[in-house]
Design an enzyme around this catalytic site. Structure first.
Site, mmCIF file in Angstrom:
data_model
loop_
_atom_site.group_PDB
_atom_site.id
_atom_site.type_symbol
_atom_site.label_atom_id
_atom_site.label_comp_id
_atom_site.label_asym_id
_atom_site.label_seq_id
_atom_site.Cartn_x
_atom_site.Cartn_y
_atom_site.Cartn_z
ATOM 1 N N GLN A 1 66.980 68.140 48.690
ATOM 2 C CA GLN A 1 65.871 68.323 49.849
ATOM 3 C C GLN A 1 65.343 69.834 49.845
ATOM 4 O OE1 GLN A 1 64.052 65.331 50.489
ATOM 5 N NE2 GLN A 1 65.413 65.054 48.706
ATOM 6 N N HIS B 1 62.792 71.324 47.691
ATOM 7 C CA HIS B 1 61.458 70.791 47.711
ATOM 8 C C HIS B 1 60.464 71.929 48.291
ATOM 9 C CE1 HIS B 1 60.668 66.645 46.855
ATOM 10 N NE2 HIS B 1 61.925 66.288 47.289
ATOM 11 N N HIS C 1 65.284 61.043 55.283
ATOM 12 C CA HIS C 1 66.498 60.383 54.503
ATOM 13 C C HIS C 1 67.736 60.754 55.076
ATOM 14 C CE1 HIS C 1 63.447 62.402 51.362
ATOM 15 N NE2 HIS C 1 63.720 61.075 51.120
ATOM 16 N N ASP D 1 64.814 58.433 45.436
ATOM 17 C CA ASP D 1 63.629 59.303 44.982
ATOM 18 C C ASP D 1 63.072 58.643 43.700
ATOM 19 O OD1 ASP D 1 63.027 60.872 47.074
ATOM 20 O OD2 ASP D 1 63.836 62.890 46.005
ATOM 21 N N HIS E 1 30.970 35.036 78.724
ATOM 22 C CA HIS E 1 32.401 34.237 78.151
ATOM 23 C C HIS E 1 32.472 33.003 78.549
ATOM 24 C CE1 HIS E 1 32.815 38.346 76.706
ATOM 25 N NE2 HIS E 1 34.064 37.874 75.897
#
Length: 432
Positions: free
Chosen positions: A254, A257, A323, A356, A415
């Site tokens: 990760q 990234h 995650h 993933d 109403h």
């Protein structure tokens, strides 16, 4: 990675809503495309992407899709096809059906479920391309029954002219054949409002840079969007039964990234914490995207020491990570304690990349603590629901006085009278 006690840790990053200048740029682009259509779309494509296109060349042709298969390895085609099959099978279990419930008095209550008509998928170019994200956005929409799925992607990837063939093959394998070579905020605006060449959509999904994120925020309301995603996150809770090499590799998966991605290890063992920290440094030295991963680890990488697995899970529930890997003895025994996590990976072989790319669950997952109240992308993101009410005469006559009581207590006489007029017609005077 620094080692701290759980009480010393706090990871909360604000969502990046961009600078004033970035917001102004996006607003100008969105407004221009909304008002000028293709002319503005093509102008910004030339200005920002360096590609001069004619309106008729915006759409990717079937010949280009076929040619993309000649540019990728057969092993990739097999892999993306197998992944698509798994993703489709998983999401097919999420499908809902419309329902109706016949009441004893002859009334019918129910819910009608219909797919959205047209969905736009944004696929980024820039630093990297993500064929897997094509599958994760497109397949749930297809399973939901969306009849029209359109994809937009920049006309250049990694600084080179032309769309990445791996992206095109992934789109073809997913069954998308309406693809346009346009990216950035201008692509989002085109999807939201339409141009002469691109029909507007009902929802836009898919990741992108800050300009894409701001543009999605700008057009929200005219269309639906998936989310404004933050940087990627992984949290691992491990005891000393875990392999430091496995955990370190998952943390780095990760961290690579982007520089703002976070990697957090929670452990009951100080010896394991030290071993894992050393292993992260060893693997980091050999990682091709070392510069990015190292910046992430240095800024947002941390190891937390806790006294028990239960305390560790309490920390995880507060974090609500995107995650979450639980690598301890008998991980399934602790599953019921996990309340907040986007995706949960149990055991040493459930590495985050399994989710993933291949297992089937969606990898578009809530970030920055939003797993406390939101969920991964699924089939529900591409449907809409209508309530169904067929009220019988018997039901109205039985419940009319109650309905009027509630309406009048709210001061909405109109109403109440809408019910009263029917009751009078049927021989019941109502509440006069």
């Amino acid at each position: 990675m620094r080692i701290v006690s759980a009480g010393q840790f706090q990871l909360k990053r604000e969502v990046d809503y961009g600078s004033a200048e970035q917001n102004a740029i996006v607003k100008a682009i969105v407004s221009a495309v909304k008002n000028e259509g293709d002319a503005a779309l093509l102008n910004y494509t030339e200005q920002l992407d360096g590609m001069k296109l004619a309106p008729e060349s915006l759409r990717v042709t079937e010949e280009e899709l076929r040619a993309a298969y000649e540019q990728v390895e057969p092993s990739f085609v097999s892999a993306i096809s197998a992944a698509a099959e798994n993703i489709r099978a998983y999401h097919s279990r999420q499908k809902r059906n419309s329902w109706m419930d016949l009441q004893p008095d002859g009334s019918i209550l129910g819910q009608i479920i219909r797919p959205l008509k047209r969905v736009g998928v944004y696929v980024p170019g820039g630093k990297a391309s993500y064929p897997s994200s094509v599958l994760m956005n497109v397949i749930p929409a297809q399973v939901a029954g969306v009849p029209e799925i359109v994809m937009v992607t920049p006309p250049a990837t990694n600084g080179k002219a032309g769309i990445d063939p791996y992206i095109l093959v992934a789109a073809a394998e997913a069954g998308v054949n309406e693809i346009y070579r346009v990216g950035g905020a201008q692509a989002i605006a085109a999807l939201a409002y339409g141009t002469e060449s691109i029909a507007p959509v009902d929802k836009i999904c898919g990741p992108g840079n800050i300009y894409v994120a701001l543009a999605k925020r700008e057009v929200y309301g005219a269309v639906d969007i998936d989310s404004i995603a933050g940087p990627s996150e992984i949290a691992v809770l491990a005891d000393d039964s875990a392999d430091p090499a496995y955990v370190a590799a998952d943390l780095l998966s990760q961290a690579e990234h982007d520089e703002m991605a976070s990697a957090v290890l929670v452990t009951t063992s100080e010896a394991f914490a030290n071993a894992c920290r050393d292993e992260v440094q060893r693997q980091l030295a050999e990682l091709p995207r070392r510069e990015i991963a190292e910046a992430s680890i240095n800024s947002y990488g941390v190891i937390l020491l806790v006294d028990s697995i239960e305390e560790g899970i309490s920390v995880i529930n507060q974090m609500a990570p995107e995650h979450f890997e639980l690598i301890v003895e008998e991980p399934i025994a602790y599953l019921g304690l996990i309340e907040n996590a986007g995706a949960i990976f149990l055991g040493p072989y459930s590495s985050e990349p399994v989710g993933d790319y291949f297992a089937g669950p969606n990898h578009i997952i809530p970030t920055n603590g939003t797993a406390r109240y939101s969920s991964p992308v699924d089939v529900d993101d591409f449907i809409k629901k209508s309530s169904l009410i067929y009220y019988s005469k018997e039901a109205l006559l039985t419940n009319g006085e109650t309905i009027m009581e509630l309406a009048r207590r709210e001061g909405l006489e109109g109403h109440a009278r809408a019910i009263e007029i029917r009751m009078r017609k049927e021989g019941k005077a109502g509440n006069e």
